[in-house]
Design a protein around this motif. Structure first.
Motif, mmCIF file in Angstrom:
data_model
loop_
_atom_site.group_PDB
_atom_site.id
_atom_site.type_symbol
_atom_site.label_atom_id
_atom_site.label_comp_id
_atom_site.label_asym_id
_atom_site.label_seq_id
_atom_site.Cartn_x
_atom_site.Cartn_y
_atom_site.Cartn_z
ATOM 1 N N ALA A 97 0.941 -0.768 -0.216
ATOM 2 C CA ALA A 97 0.540 -0.087 0.182
ATOM 3 C C ALA A 97 0.855 1.343 0.176
ATOM 4 O O ALA A 97 0.372 2.011 -0.798
ATOM 5 N N GLU A 98 1.795 0.796 0.792
ATOM 6 C CA GLU A 98 2.718 2.416 0.698
ATOM 7 C C GLU A 98 3.946 2.499 -0.100
ATOM 8 O O GLU A 98 3.433 3.225 -0.972
ATOM 9 N N GLU A 100 2.397 1.421 -3.504
ATOM 10 C CA GLU A 100 1.307 1.851 -4.761
ATOM 11 C C GLU A 100 1.199 3.717 -4.006
ATOM 12 O O GLU A 100 1.128 4.265 -5.321
ATOM 13 N N ARG A 101 1.287 4.330 -2.916
ATOM 14 C CA ARG A 101 0.575 5.770 -2.628
ATOM 15 C C ARG A 101 1.871 6.078 -2.832
ATOM 16 O O ARG A 101 1.887 7.394 -3.275
ATOM 17 N N LEU A 102 3.406 5.642 -3.120
ATOM 18 C CA LEU A 102 4.261 7.032 -3.386
ATOM 19 C C LEU A 102 4.696 6.843 -4.379
ATOM 20 O O LEU A 102 4.774 7.709 -5.116
ATOM 21 N N THR A 104 2.623 5.967 -7.060
ATOM 22 C CA THR A 104 1.204 6.819 -7.748
ATOM 23 C C THR A 104 1.636 8.680 -6.821
ATOM 24 O O THR A 104 1.277 9.110 -8.637
ATOM 25 N N ASP A 105 2.016 8.651 -6.326
ATOM 26 C CA ASP A 105 2.614 10.380 -6.401
ATOM 27 C C ASP A 105 3.542 10.669 -7.541
ATOM 28 O O ASP A 105 3.467 11.636 -7.348
#
Length: 147
Positions: A97-98, A100-102, A104-105
């Motif tokens: 999840a982290e 994917e977040r990073l 995506t950012d």
């Protein structure tokens, strides 16, 4: 026990290698310390570790680690490992999840990863997160030998 996911620091090297070894990720043709040194030259902020959230410890134990990267076209995750006694605890999901977040950012449109053929447990883990078999063949060529 709670865990903290944070950016890798060079002092984590031996603990990270130990986690990777305990999970069977290290191969004779890949020197993990060289892989760490290489990662630190490219997007080091995408090299994460998880530690035990212990109070009063100078250096909490590293219990998981992974590398991600984005080349402008695709994102990749490599060397993701959770200490065997903590597998199934949700730590791997938290790492993904982290990542994917990073990614995506950073504007990354798609995340790829590789799993060794026959590693059904890990394939099942990624399938549970929504990853699918892209029906591709992964090929490689060593440009700089580690051994």
């Amino acid at each position: 026990m709670e865990h903290v996911i944070r950016q890798f620091t060079p002092a984590d090297t031996e603990a990270v290698v130990a986690v990777w070894e305990s999970c069977g990720l290290v191969r004779p043709w890949n020197d993990p310390r060289r892989d760490i040194a290489r990662k630190l030259t490219v997007q080091p902020e995408l090299f994460l570790v998880a530690t035990e959230a212990s109070v009063g410890s100078d250096r909490p134990a590293v219990v998981a680690a992974g590398m991600a990267g984005f080349d402008g076209h695709r994102g990749w995750v490599n060397y993701l490992a959770v200490r065997p006694d903590l597998q199934g605890s949700g730590l791997g999901r938290a790492f993904m999840a982290e990542f994917e977040r990073l990614l995506t950012d950073l504007g990354c449109p798609k995340l790829n990863l590789q799993v060794r053929a026959g590693n059904e447990q890990v394939i099942g883990f990624y399938e549970s997160l929504g990853y699918t078999d892209d029906r591709t063949v992964s090929m490689g060529k060593r440009l700089i030998p580690d051994v």
